[in-house]
Design a protein around this motif. Structure first.
Motif, mmCIF file in Angstrom:
data_model
loop_
_atom_site.group_PDB
_atom_site.id
_atom_site.type_symbol
_atom_site.label_atom_id
_atom_site.label_comp_id
_atom_site.label_asym_id
_atom_site.label_seq_id
_atom_site.Cartn_x
_atom_site.Cartn_y
_atom_site.Cartn_z
ATOM 1 N N SER A 81 26.511 -26.827 -20.630
ATOM 2 C CA SER A 81 25.227 -26.246 -21.056
ATOM 3 C C SER A 81 24.825 -25.079 -20.148
ATOM 4 O O SER A 81 23.634 -24.868 -19.899
ATOM 5 C CB SER A 81 24.123 -27.321 -21.076
ATOM 6 O OG SER A 81 24.501 -28.415 -21.881
ATOM 7 N N ALA A 82 25.812 -24.353 -19.666
ATOM 8 C CA ALA A 82 25.571 -23.201 -18.792
ATOM 9 C C ALA A 82 26.426 -22.028 -19.251
ATOM 10 O O ALA A 82 27.302 -21.554 -18.512
ATOM 11 C CB ALA A 82 25.879 -23.566 -17.339
ATOM 12 N N PRO A 83 26.189 -21.529 -20.467
ATOM 13 C CA PRO A 83 27.057 -20.479 -21.019
ATOM 14 C C PRO A 83 27.023 -19.164 -20.247
ATOM 15 O O PRO A 83 28.024 -18.452 -20.205
ATOM 16 C CB PRO A 83 26.529 -20.298 -22.446
ATOM 17 C CG PRO A 83 25.118 -20.819 -22.418
ATOM 18 C CD PRO A 83 25.146 -21.947 -21.433
ATOM 19 N N SER A 84 25.892 -18.832 -19.625
ATOM 20 C CA SER A 84 25.810 -17.578 -18.870
ATOM 21 C C SER A 84 26.819 -17.548 -17.730
ATOM 22 O O SER A 84 27.408 -16.503 -17.434
ATOM 23 C CB SER A 84 24.403 -17.371 -18.294
ATOM 24 O OG SER A 84 23.420 -17.426 -19.287
ATOM 25 N N VAL A 85 27.014 -18.693 -17.086
ATOM 26 C CA VAL A 85 27.958 -18.761 -15.975
ATOM 27 C C VAL A 85 29.387 -18.651 -16.513
ATOM 28 O O VAL A 85 30.219 -17.942 -15.936
ATOM 29 C CB VAL A 85 27.783 -20.067 -15.171
ATOM 30 C CG1 VAL A 85 28.783 -20.117 -14.017
ATOM 31 C CG2 VAL A 85 26.361 -20.176 -14.643
ATOM 32 N N ASP A 141 23.546 -27.296 -16.538
ATOM 33 C CA ASP A 141 22.148 -26.900 -16.698
ATOM 34 C C ASP A 141 21.607 -27.645 -17.917
ATOM 35 O O ASP A 141 21.601 -27.115 -19.029
ATOM 36 C CB ASP A 141 22.055 -25.384 -16.901
ATOM 37 C CG ASP A 141 20.616 -24.889 -16.942
ATOM 38 O OD1 ASP A 141 19.703 -25.721 -17.122
ATOM 39 O OD2 ASP A 141 20.403 -23.676 -16.803
ATOM 40 N N PRO A 142 21.168 -28.894 -17.733
ATOM 41 C CA PRO A 142 20.683 -29.688 -18.869
ATOM 42 C C PRO A 142 19.604 -28.931 -19.642
ATOM 43 O O PRO A 142 18.731 -28.294 -19.031
ATOM 44 C CB PRO A 142 20.109 -30.943 -18.204
ATOM 45 C CG PRO A 142 20.844 -31.034 -16.891
ATOM 46 C CD PRO A 142 21.064 -29.624 -16.463
ATOM 47 N N CYS A 168 21.745 -27.062 -12.094
ATOM 48 C CA CYS A 168 20.595 -26.160 -12.194
ATOM 49 C C CYS A 168 19.581 -26.793 -13.131
ATOM 50 O O CYS A 168 19.873 -27.030 -14.307
ATOM 51 C CB CYS A 168 21.019 -24.797 -12.730
ATOM 52 S SG CYS A 168 22.196 -23.932 -11.683
ATOM 53 N N THR A 169 18.406 -27.061 -12.602
ATOM 54 C CA THR A 169 17.353 -27.660 -13.418
ATOM 55 C C THR A 169 16.013 -27.429 -12.721
ATOM 56 O O THR A 169 15.944 -26.761 -11.689
ATOM 57 C CB THR A 169 17.626 -29.161 -13.649
ATOM 58 O OG1 THR A 169 16.692 -29.685 -14.608
ATOM 59 C CG2 THR A 169 17.516 -29.963 -12.365
ATOM 60 N N GLY A 170 14.964 -27.958 -13.298
ATOM 61 C CA GLY A 170 13.633 -27.721 -12.751
ATOM 62 C C GLY A 170 13.399 -28.371 -11.396
ATOM 63 O O GLY A 170 14.007 -29.394 -11.067
ATOM 64 N N ALA A 171 12.514 -27.759 -10.627
ATOM 65 C CA ALA A 171 12.154 -28.320 -9.325
ATOM 66 C C ALA A 171 11.552 -29.713 -9.470
ATOM 67 O O ALA A 171 11.688 -30.560 -8.582
ATOM 68 C CB ALA A 171 11.172 -27.392 -8.605
ATOM 69 N N VAL A 172 10.931 -29.960 -10.619
ATOM 70 C CA VAL A 172 10.301 -31.267 -10.853
ATOM 71 C C VAL A 172 11.329 -32.386 -10.992
ATOM 72 O O VAL A 172 10.981 -33.562 -10.917
ATOM 73 C CB VAL A 172 9.413 -31.234 -12.117
ATOM 74 C CG1 VAL A 172 8.263 -30.264 -11.943
ATOM 75 C CG2 VAL A 172 10.226 -30.893 -13.352
ATOM 76 N N PHE A 200 12.679 -23.185 -11.423
ATOM 77 C CA PHE A 200 14.055 -23.660 -11.501
ATOM 78 C C PHE A 200 14.699 -23.609 -10.125
ATOM 79 O O PHE A 200 14.429 -22.708 -9.328
ATOM 80 C CB PHE A 200 14.868 -22.811 -12.486
ATOM 81 C CG PHE A 200 15.110 -23.509 -13.793
ATOM 82 C CD1 PHE A 200 14.063 -23.766 -14.665
ATOM 83 C CD2 PHE A 200 16.380 -23.923 -14.152
ATOM 84 C CE1 PHE A 200 14.285 -24.427 -15.865
ATOM 85 C CE2 PHE A 200 16.602 -24.581 -15.344
ATOM 86 C CZ PHE A 200 15.560 -24.830 -16.215
ATOM 87 N N ARG A 201 15.587 -24.580 -9.876
ATOM 88 C CA ARG A 201 16.307 -24.619 -8.608
ATOM 89 C C ARG A 201 17.753 -25.041 -8.839
ATOM 90 O O ARG A 201 18.111 -25.543 -9.902
ATOM 91 C CB ARG A 201 15.629 -25.600 -7.637
ATOM 92 C CG ARG A 201 14.198 -25.255 -7.272
ATOM 93 C CD ARG A 201 14.056 -23.878 -6.652
ATOM 94 N NE ARG A 201 14.722 -23.754 -5.371
ATOM 95 C CZ ARG A 201 14.118 -23.847 -4.207
ATOM 96 N NH1 ARG A 201 12.806 -24.056 -4.159
ATOM 97 N NH2 ARG A 201 14.789 -23.712 -3.087
ATOM 98 N N CYS A 202 18.567 -24.840 -7.808
ATOM 99 C CA CYS A 202 19.959 -25.275 -7.822
ATOM 100 C C CYS A 202 20.113 -26.458 -6.868
ATOM 101 O O CYS A 202 19.453 -26.519 -5.831
ATOM 102 C CB CYS A 202 20.890 -24.153 -7.390
ATOM 103 S SG CYS A 202 20.950 -22.764 -8.536
ATOM 104 N N TYR A 203 21.008 -27.369 -7.220
ATOM 105 C CA TYR A 203 21.262 -28.568 -6.419
ATOM 106 C C TYR A 203 22.771 -28.754 -6.289
ATOM 107 O O TYR A 203 23.514 -28.547 -7.253
ATOM 108 C CB TYR A 203 20.670 -29.813 -7.087
ATOM 109 C CG TYR A 203 19.198 -29.722 -7.426
ATOM 110 C CD1 TYR A 203 18.235 -30.281 -6.591
ATOM 111 C CD2 TYR A 203 18.775 -29.082 -8.593
ATOM 112 C CE1 TYR A 203 16.880 -30.212 -6.906
ATOM 113 C CE2 TYR A 203 17.425 -29.005 -8.908
ATOM 114 C CZ TYR A 203 16.485 -29.572 -8.064
ATOM 115 O OH TYR A 203 15.148 -29.492 -8.378
ATOM 116 N N VAL A 204 23.232 -29.149 -5.110
ATOM 117 C CA VAL A 204 24.661 -29.387 -4.902
ATOM 118 C C VAL A 204 24.864 -30.660 -4.085
ATOM 119 O O VAL A 204 23.935 -31.151 -3.438
ATOM 120 C CB VAL A 204 25.345 -28.205 -4.179
ATOM 121 C CG1 VAL A 204 25.319 -26.944 -5.020
ATOM 122 C CG2 VAL A 204 24.693 -27.957 -2.824
#
Length: 216
Positions: A81-85, A141-142, A168-172, A200-204
């Motif tokens: 669900s991350a076509p841009s990447v 990216d759900p 990649c998803t919301g900070a919430v 939006f934020r990134c998580y690893v």
């Protein structure tokens, strides 16, 4: 038909005909883009009903380079669900990498063998060619900011990855993401082509370049 009847048939001016031909050409390009153009971000327009919001060029490039670094030489990358990447990765002409795009929107089937139809409601309904734990990194990216969507997408992520996850998803969703995937928020803040109402934020779950400033 007589000459008089033929004269009654409406005709477009040369200017109108040219405009009409240009319109049809643009429509054809959008529905079936070809060549390198098909990897341009935005060549397939956002569908807000599917909660589609494309990353900015800068963000897509940063995430693509992060995926390449994390996957390693000749690595396998899954874009869920991350076509841009996915588009940016292919735009970089990194043919030494195996890259798949997992998407519900069948417009992305223009990418042929690398397209995998994906519905987060059926997180493990994947083709046989997609083996468990066969990707060096999964970027996901759900589409919706909900516990259900993240939980089901997490099933897919854990099935696909050998270990590394870039979410990649919301900070919430920070607490839920940590609980489901063991990921931590990065300092890098992703941007979209449009301003969104939610941060939006990134998580690893690994030592990531997204926690380091890039040199200019």
């Amino acid at each position: 038909m007589s000459d008089s009847e033929d004269d009654d048939v409406p005709r477009l001016s040369s200017h109108a005909l040219a405009a009409l031909q240009e319109f049809y050409s643009e429509q054809k390009q959008q529905s079936n883009p070809g060549g390198d153009d098909k990897y341009n971000i935005g060549i397939i327009e956002e569908n807000w009903q599917l909660s589609q919001f494309w990353y900015s060029q800068e963000t897509a490039l940063r995430l693509a380079k992060e995926a390449i670094a994390a996957a390693g030489e000749c690595g396998r990358i899954a874009c869920v669900s991350a076509p841009s990447v996915y588009q940016k990765l292919r735009e970089l002409h990194r043919e030494d990498f195996s890259i798949y795009i997992f998407e519900y929107d069948k417009r992305f089937a223009i990418y042929g063998e690398e397209f995998v139809f994906y519905d987060y409601n059926n997180p493990l309904d994947l083709p046989e060619k997609i083996a468990a734990h066969s990707f060096d990194i999964v970027i996901a990216d759900p589409p919706y900011l909900s516990e259900e969507c993240l939980r089901k997408t997490s099933e897919t992520i854990k099935y696909l990855t050998q270990g590394k996850i870039l979410l990649c998803t919301g900070a919430v969703m920070e607490e839920e993401a940590a609980k489901l995937l063991g990921v931590k928020m990065c300092t890098f803040i992703p941007k979209h082509t449009r301003t969104l109402g939610n941060e939006f934020r990134c998580y690893v779950n690994y030592d990531s370049g997204l926690d380091r400033e890039i040199s200019v």
